[in-house]
Design a protein around this motif. Structure first.
Motif, PDB file in Angstrom:
ATOM      1  N   ALA A 108      48.393  25.000  44.189  1.00 28.68           N
ATOM      2  CA  ALA A 108      47.177  24.196  44.375  1.00 28.68           C
ATOM      3  C   ALA A 108      47.473  22.719  44.171  1.00 28.68           C
ATOM      4  O   ALA A 108      46.963  21.860  44.912  1.00 28.68           O
ATOM      5  CB  ALA A 108      46.098  24.658  43.404  1.00 28.68           C
ATOM      6  N   VAL A 109      48.314  22.400  43.187  1.00 31.62           N
ATOM      7  CA  VAL A 109      48.643  20.993  42.935  1.00 31.62           C
ATOM      8  C   VAL A 109      49.459  20.427  44.083  1.00 31.62           C
ATOM      9  O   VAL A 109      49.226  19.308  44.554  1.00 31.62           O
ATOM     10  CB  VAL A 109      49.409  20.856  41.585  1.00 31.62           C
ATOM     11  CG1 VAL A 109      50.041  19.484  41.449  1.00 31.62           C
ATOM     12  CG2 VAL A 109      48.471  21.108  40.435  1.00 31.62           C
ATOM     13  N   SER A 111      49.599  21.454  47.217  1.00 29.82           N
ATOM     14  CA  SER A 111      48.892  21.409  48.503  1.00 29.82           C
ATOM     15  C   SER A 111      47.734  20.414  48.493  1.00 29.82           C
ATOM     16  O   SER A 111      47.148  20.144  49.542  1.00 29.82           O
ATOM     17  CB  SER A 111      48.373  22.789  48.878  1.00 29.82           C
ATOM     18  OG  SER A 111      47.386  23.198  47.949  1.00 29.82           O
ATOM     19  N   ASP A 112      47.396  19.876  47.353  1.00 26.28           N
ATOM     20  CA  ASP A 112      46.300  18.918  47.262  1.00 26.28           C
ATOM     21  C   ASP A 112      46.769  17.560  47.773  1.00 26.28           C
ATOM     22  O   ASP A 112      47.944  17.231  47.751  1.00 26.28           O
ATOM     23  CB  ASP A 112      45.843  18.821  45.813  1.00 26.28           C
ATOM     24  CG  ASP A 112      44.455  18.210  45.682  1.00 26.28           C
ATOM     25  OD1 ASP A 112      43.769  18.055  46.715  1.00 26.28           O
ATOM     26  OD2 ASP A 112      44.065  17.926  44.541  1.00 26.28           O
ATOM     27  N   GLU A 113      45.821  16.729  48.209  1.00 25.10           N
ATOM     28  CA  GLU A 113      46.165  15.422  48.759  1.00 25.10           C
ATOM     29  C   GLU A 113      46.218  14.335  47.701  1.00 25.10           C
ATOM     30  O   GLU A 113      46.606  13.208  47.996  1.00 25.10           O
ATOM     31  CB  GLU A 113      45.159  15.039  49.848  1.00 25.10           C
ATOM     32  CG  GLU A 113      45.254  15.940  51.049  1.00 25.10           C
ATOM     33  CD  GLU A 113      44.313  15.524  52.156  1.00 25.10           C
ATOM     34  OE1 GLU A 113      43.754  14.415  52.097  1.00 25.10           O
ATOM     35  OE2 GLU A 113      44.148  16.329  53.072  1.00 25.10           O
ATOM     36  N   TYR A 119      46.755  13.342  38.296  1.00 22.09           N
ATOM     37  CA  TYR A 119      46.588  14.425  37.322  1.00 22.09           C
ATOM     38  C   TYR A 119      46.982  13.992  35.910  1.00 22.09           C
ATOM     39  O   TYR A 119      46.560  14.579  34.931  1.00 22.09           O
ATOM     40  CB  TYR A 119      47.431  15.642  37.728  1.00 22.09           C
ATOM     41  CG  TYR A 119      46.895  16.336  38.954  1.00 22.09           C
ATOM     42  CD1 TYR A 119      45.773  17.140  38.874  1.00 22.09           C
ATOM     43  CD2 TYR A 119      47.507  16.159  40.191  1.00 22.09           C
ATOM     44  CE1 TYR A 119      45.270  17.771  40.003  1.00 22.09           C
ATOM     45  CE2 TYR A 119      47.015  16.792  41.322  1.00 22.09           C
ATOM     46  CZ  TYR A 119      45.902  17.597  41.216  1.00 22.09           C
ATOM     47  OH  TYR A 119      45.411  18.201  42.328  1.00 22.09           O
TER      48      TYR A 119
END
Length: 133
Positions: A108-109, A111-113, A119
């Protein structure tokens, strides 16, 4: 009869046997009378039960000398082995779940933009916490 009594009886018997030839006749007669009285008061021995299996095996003391002794040992060992195997299986399952969860978070991290530095920002964590509520 406990072991101290048995040891004392053996010592007395040994001492009497050593000095048997030197004892006067009156003493040996009294000892013989005492032995007869003791034997008359002795309890009768209980009858001995012998199973057919003991007769067939010659009464040897092997693994199968007592028919259910090995079954009793297995009755303790098998549940212990099952318990240990269950605990190992549960540990492996929980470890796989933890790895899958971490992989999901990593995916998820990645693939995030958002950039990775977002973070690390404490304000961003506060924003996420506030938006979840």
């Amino acid at each position: 009869m406990n072991t101290d009594d048995l040891n004392f009886a053996y010592k007395v018997r040994h001492a009497l046997n050593e000095q048997l030839d030197e004892l006067p006749a009156s003493t040996t007669d009294r000892l013989a009378a005492a032995r007869k009285a003791a034997m008359a008061r002795k309890k009768a021995d209980a009858p001995v039960r012998v199973s057919e299996r003991a007769l067939a095996t010659g009464g040897g003391a092997g693994f199968f000398a007592q028919p259910l002794s090995w079954l009793g040992r297995m009755g303790v060992a098998v549940p212990m082995l099952v318990l240990v195997a269950g605990m190992v299986g549960l540990y492996q399952y929980e470890e796989q779940e933890r790895v899958a969860e971490l992989a999901e978070v990593d995916a998820a991290v990645l693939s995030d933009e958002l950039p990775l530095s977002a973070y690390m920002d404490h304000g961003f964590n506060a924003y996420l916490t506030k938006s979840e509520q």
